[in-house]
Scaffold this motif. Structure first.
Motif, PDB file in Angstrom:
ATOM      1  N   PRO A  25     -68.301  61.002 -15.624  1.00  0.00           N
ATOM      2  CA  PRO A  25     -68.524  59.952 -16.629  1.00  0.00           C
ATOM      3  C   PRO A  25     -69.227  60.449 -17.837  1.00  0.00           C
ATOM      4  CG  PRO A  25     -69.092  59.181 -14.347  1.00  0.00           C
ATOM      5  CD  PRO A  25     -68.597  60.785 -14.338  1.00  0.00           C
ATOM      6  N   ASN A  28     -71.464  55.803 -18.290  1.00  0.00           N
ATOM      7  CA  ASN A  28     -71.694  55.018 -16.905  1.00  0.00           C
ATOM      8  C   ASN A  28     -71.242  55.628 -15.838  1.00  0.00           C
ATOM      9  OD1 ASN A  28     -71.127  52.933 -14.945  1.00  0.00           O
ATOM     10  ND2 ASN A  28     -71.044  51.340 -16.678  1.00  0.00           N
ATOM     11  N   ASP A  31     -67.987  55.308 -13.882  1.00  0.00           N
ATOM     12  CA  ASP A  31     -66.377  55.689 -14.490  1.00  0.00           C
ATOM     13  C   ASP A  31     -66.018  56.774 -13.610  1.00  0.00           C
ATOM     14  OD1 ASP A  31     -66.444  53.371 -16.247  1.00  0.00           O
ATOM     15  OD2 ASP A  31     -67.427  54.464 -17.910  1.00  0.00           O
ATOM     16  N   SER A  33     -63.105  58.345 -10.259  1.00  0.00           N
ATOM     17  CA  SER A  33     -62.221  57.909  -9.438  1.00  0.00           C
ATOM     18  C   SER A  33     -62.447  58.271  -8.061  1.00  0.00           C
ATOM     19  CB  SER A  33     -60.843  58.667  -9.882  1.00  0.00           C
ATOM     20  OG  SER A  33     -60.995  59.828  -9.710  1.00  0.00           O
ATOM     21  N   PRO A 127     -62.837  60.456 -17.872  1.00  0.00           N
ATOM     22  CA  PRO A 127     -63.176  60.040 -19.325  1.00  0.00           C
ATOM     23  C   PRO A 127     -63.174  61.360 -20.064  1.00  0.00           C
ATOM     24  CG  PRO A 127     -64.832  59.080 -17.789  1.00  0.00           C
ATOM     25  CD  PRO A 127     -63.990  59.916 -16.978  1.00  0.00           C
ATOM     26  N   THR A 132     -62.084  58.367 -26.137  1.00  0.00           N
ATOM     27  CA  THR A 132     -62.708  57.103 -26.005  1.00  0.00           C
ATOM     28  C   THR A 132     -63.299  56.687 -27.446  1.00  0.00           C
ATOM     29  OG1 THR A 132     -63.398  57.625 -23.757  1.00  0.00           O
ATOM     30  CG2 THR A 132     -64.790  55.936 -25.072  1.00  0.00           C
TER      31      THR A 132
END
Length: 201
Positions: A25, A28, A31, A33, A127, A132
């Motif tokens: 992450p 957050n 975030d 898997s 991420p 992003t």
């Protein structure tokens, strides 16, 4: 409904003699898997940029595993150990402080060497700060240039800033917080006052 092949593949991970690049992450902690959590829980050990940062993630998900630091200061020494451990069929994960390892960090060289020696490298997607920032900026995102951190040497830095000023594609640059003001002044000097800039953290 998942097919049997995907279930069976998940059950055998982590694989022996495999280097896993695990995305973590970028803000957050939710975030991440299930597959990434499985890898971090079950590899032989985790190589991380800063063990203190990775420990926060591990504690949040109640994961207990061995951590070793792997950063620009000790990467050459630690790389040899990682390769030796892969040769003994261990599975190893590498993470950065946040986002995808291997981008502007020593993980890039580790992947090159690992692959050159015939070991398996698997990416567990996660991420990425650059992407992003790009997709939330409102700038053109179908075609873009990623420059990472600009050179510190004046001549090389000026050359790259000049190249950026002549290119119309969206350009992504990394910079540390305490050097942002200097970078903005340089961008204004080379790119003029009409080019839009987005700062993301």
């Amino acid at each position: 409904m998942e097919n049997k092949n995907s279930l069976s593949h998940r059950n055998i991970e982590p694989e022996n003699s495999t280097l896993y690049l695990v995305g973590t992450p970028i803000g957050n902690l939710a975030d991440i898997s299930k597959r990434a959590l499985n890898i971090l829980s079950n590899v032989s050990f985790i190589a991380c940029e800063d063990t203190r940062q990775t420990k926060k993630l591990m504690n949040y998900y109640k994961i207990s595993n061995n951590l070793i630091s792997f950063n620009k200061y000790n990467c050459l020494k630690r790389m040899n150990k990682i390769i030796e451990d892969l040769a003994t069929e261990k599975s190893i994960a590498i993470v950065s402080d946040a986002g995808m390892p291997g981008i502007c960090d020593p993980g890039e060289e580790l992947v090159k060497r690992t692959r050159s020696l015939g070991f398996n490298v698997i990416c567990i997607p996660g991420p990425c700060s650059a992407i992003t920032a790009l997709v939330t900026s409102g700038f053109q995102s179908s075609k873009f240039i990623f420059e990472g951190f600009l050179p510190k040497k004046k001549i090389e830095r000026e050359r790259l800033l000049s190249e950026i000023s002549k290119n119309s594609k969206t350009t992504i640059i990394f910079e540390s917080p305490h050097r942002i003001k200097k970078l903005l002044i340089e961008l204004k000097e080379y790119c003029g006052g009409s080019r839009r800039v987005e700062i993301a953290r």
